[in-house]
Design an enzyme around this catalytic site. Structure first.
Site, PDB file in Angstrom:
ATOM      1  N   LYS A   1     -15.919 -25.377 -79.123  1.00  0.00           N
ATOM      2  CA  LYS A   1     -15.618 -26.848 -79.567  1.00  0.00           C
ATOM      3  C   LYS A   1     -14.951 -25.994 -80.685  1.00  0.00           C
ATOM      4  CE  LYS A   1     -19.335 -26.244 -83.013  1.00  0.00           C
ATOM      5  NZ  LYS A   1     -20.535 -25.105 -82.008  1.00  0.00           N
TER       6      LYS A   1
ATOM      7  N   VAL B   1     -18.649 -31.222 -77.613  1.00  0.00           N
ATOM      8  CA  VAL B   1     -18.833 -32.368 -78.818  1.00  0.00           C
ATOM      9  C   VAL B   1     -19.933 -32.548 -78.133  1.00  0.00           C
ATOM     10  CG1 VAL B   1     -17.939 -34.616 -79.905  1.00  0.00           C
ATOM     11  CG2 VAL B   1     -16.617 -32.660 -79.182  1.00  0.00           C
TER      12      VAL B   1
ATOM     13  N   GLY C   1     -34.248 -21.156 -88.028  1.00  0.00           N
ATOM     14  CA  GLY C   1     -33.242 -21.119 -86.941  1.00  0.00           C
ATOM     15  C   GLY C   1     -32.925 -22.743 -86.840  1.00  0.00           C
TER      16      GLY C   1
ATOM     17  N   GLU D   1     -27.743 -20.867 -89.402  1.00  0.00           N
ATOM     18  CA  GLU D   1     -27.367 -19.684 -89.295  1.00  0.00           C
ATOM     19  C   GLU D   1     -27.137 -18.589 -90.769  1.00  0.00           C
ATOM     20  OE1 GLU D   1     -23.709 -18.801 -86.792  1.00  0.00           O
ATOM     21  OE2 GLU D   1     -24.022 -20.535 -86.051  1.00  0.00           O
TER      22      GLU D   1
ATOM     23  N   LYS E   1     -15.682 -31.341 -84.192  1.00  0.00           N
ATOM     24  CA  LYS E   1     -15.805 -32.368 -82.698  1.00  0.00           C
ATOM     25  C   LYS E   1     -15.343 -33.227 -83.088  1.00  0.00           C
ATOM     26  CE  LYS E   1     -20.504 -30.263 -82.505  1.00  0.00           C
ATOM     27  NZ  LYS E   1     -22.097 -29.536 -83.792  1.00  0.00           N
TER      28      LYS E   1
ATOM     29  N   GLY F   1     -28.556 -27.514 -78.264  1.00  0.00           N
ATOM     30  CA  GLY F   1     -29.987 -26.980 -77.758  1.00  0.00           C
ATOM     31  C   GLY F   1     -29.615 -26.308 -75.515  1.00  0.00           C
TER      32      GLY F   1
END
Lengths: 414, 414
Positions: free
Chosen positions: A101, A128, A183, A186, A201, A298
């Site tokens: 992105k 996106v 997790g 970041e 996005k 993911g």
């Protein structure tokens, strides 16, 4: 045989490799083609020395172009060196599929031009909304519509943090730490929590929807770092929740664009979006409002979109409408319509400020000291145009009657 | 110049004509092509004598094929004469775009074959979910996935009726009459309220998702005609609402398919769908659950999808994966998993039946006489496999301890 070079072999890259592997049958049966990964570029060779694809792995970009390559899948993220590598790939007449992105928001327009000049494709469905089919439906299925507006929740990290503040009375910092421990955020969470990820996005979506070039930095961007449980108390009281909402709409030849925390009805399409889920609502003049929801991040959701792009390249789908136009659009950052806002003012002169506010706005609801529970804060709901509200509050701050203020849009139904 | 023949000029047809007109620019600018309607087939010439497109209108199908035609847009609905006309169009090597779910559910497989044999396209995005982009996203954007299941609300008339029973305590008949008065339900509402309309759409979706031919009549189909306010009292108590839910899922090489009233969580993607809105949830093994919502009917929403199909024909998009396979799939009609069900039994022997039920099911919740408020009815929630529940209840009816029963699946989250 169609050869794919992978740039990057992290979460997205390995997901794509997995889907290429499990879907060999599709290509064989439907297209009489075979897909094969010819080489994989990584930063750290050592990390992959036991990987089953070890023989394909290199840390030298020159190796990538030495082999026969038909499609380059860029799954490194960021701009450096992705930008140079993608540009080089397109100039070498290789099709490129990317989930990046940042790259598309910054350089999408230029890269699409280079692709066209070289007779190759550049696809980026996964950039996106992760696994959600959105760019192709927007560009192809809704092309009979003038797109009027977009409302979207495009960042899972902020969903998670906001939900923890709402449901477990955490502070922002506690919720952020938890997100980092899991997790979901970041170590440097700036891009997510400041709204930059969402803004990139939204800029890509708006560029395609409005057929203009939208600079993400031109939009109003406010993150979630100031949100606290009191915001949610107000929201809850009204049947609302708070989401980091991406909004853009066409205003004559210009557009309005923002990413900001907004109160939306809890039982609405956007209000029920949680965690890694994203939702994109697109309003077209013919179709009305259409919504697309699913996992926005993911390994396999993202790979699902990358894989579909690869198939589009292989089947030579034309991408006439998946474009970012050259002419730039002017972006307004103030909401024109009269809206309700929650305002929170840091002040030692509550009574004075309260009187001034009540005087300036015809319908003001001021929260009781008891509710606010902080002697240096005034909380109220006012209705007005954003520009006027800002002027009035800036004036109060300027006259040193208040230290600072912030405000949250109350949107209601979405 | 691309010539379009319109078969039918009712709501859908006139919407398509409007979008062709307002979008001339797209074709001129992007494709250097002009779209033009060459002729329009109607049943009753008299009705259109003052129409601005009067000179294009005919009631003779032969006129349609006399002119140069590139694309036939079938917007008549039903099977007779649509089926013959579409078949003839394809055999005459004309591309066909249709919004006709009955036609595709009954003959989609055959018509797609004829299209392939004749080197032309048959597109039908508007046949399912009206303006919602669903068939193309399903066939193209999610093609890296094995589709595991589909859950959908695909009928607006039943949304309206159920909502009136829920919110205004109407009887089914009162709500139906209101729907008819508003023009939401037809004089003969059978196709909507008995679930046939939904089943046809689910069959089309499932055919594409599972890459097999699905006969809509093979599925379990139960309409909403028996639903009353007491069903909603039970639902409300648990935070549920009731929707006419389309469900299909892959079971090894077979599939399960049904259309039936189901209790779903009120604040879920499907629970918040109202009126003319439709929602389709698709679960893929890579992407997880993705949802698509929007207007499932109406002039311009439907035209929005038809128009996109026309553009796909013009830009010569390949439709490799928008197919209905030749081999038929076996359809199971019983839910295999243990689920909770609301059962409602008409009986004069409440005590006897209650004892039997409590004896047969380990966890039974029986509603008090006070709640049921009808001496000849027993209401209970039981948990079990559908097959076992049916056997037990059929046995009770057979032994003449009860006159009849019905049951509603309690699904929870969707």
């Amino acid at each position: 045989m169609i050869s794919i070079a992978m740039l990057g072999y992290g979460v997205v890259g390995s997901g794509v490799a997995e889907l290429i592997n499990t879907n060999r049958g599709i290509f064989k049966n439907s297209m009489d083609q075979e897909l094969s990964i010819s080489s994989i570029l990584v930063r750290n060779l050592e990390k992959y020395k036991d990987n089953k694809n070890n023989r394909l792995i290199t840390n030298d970009i020159e190796d990538i172009f030495k082999n026969k390559v038909d499609i380059v899948v860029e799954a490194m993220g960021g701009l450096d060196p992705s930008y140079e590598y993608v540009k080089r790939s397109l100039k070498n007449k290789k099709h490129v599929v990317t989930a990046n992105k940042d790259l598309i928001a910054e350089h999408g327009n230029e890269l699409l031009s280079i692709a066209r000049e070289n007779g190759v494709k550049l696809y980026f469905e996964a950039a996106v909304g992760g696994g959600i089919p959105i760019l192709k439906p927007l560009a192809e299925c809704l092309l009979g519509n003038k797109i009027e507006n977009i409302k979207a929740v495009l960042n899972g990290t902020t969903n998670f943090i906001l939900s923890k503040i709402e449901k477990e009375n955490m502070s922002y910092n506690e919720a952020l730490k938890l997100a980092q421990d899991y997790g979901y955020a970041e170590a440097n969470p700036e891009s997510d929590v400041m709204g930059y990820d969402s803004a990139r996005k939204l800029a890509i979506l708006s560029s395609i929807a409005f057929n203009k070039k939208v600079h993400w930095k031109d939009m109003f961007i406010e993150g979630i770092t100031d949100i606290d449980y009191k915001d949610f108390l107000v929201a809850k009281d009204k049947g609302y929740t708070i989401k980091l909402l991406c909004m853009s709409n066409k205003v004559n030849d210009d557009m309005y664009g923002s990413v900001r925390p907004v109160m939306v009805k809890k039982n609405s399409t956007l209000g029920i979006i949680e965690n890694e889920n994203n939702a994109i609502l697109v309003k077209g003049n013919a179709v009305g409002e259409v919504s697309f929801c699913g996992k926005g991040a993911g390994m396999l959701p993202t790979a699902s979109s990358v894989f579909a792009d690869i198939v589009d390249v292989v089947t030579n789908k034309s991408s006439l409408f998946m474009n970012i136009a050259d002419d730039e659009i002017k972006v307004d950052t103030l909401i024109e319509e009269e809206k309700e806002w929650l305002i929170r003012i840091k002040t030692d002169k509550r009574i004075d400020v309260m009187n001034k506010i009540s005087d300036k706005f015809s319908n003001t609801y001021v929260y009781s000291n008891n509710f606010v529970n902080d002697e240096s804060e005034l909380m109220a709901i006012v209705k007005g145009k954003e520009k006027n509200i800002n002027e009035i509050l800036n004036e109060i701050v300027k006259k040193e009657e208040a230290d600072s203020y912030r405000k949250i849009l109350i949107m209601g139904e979405v």
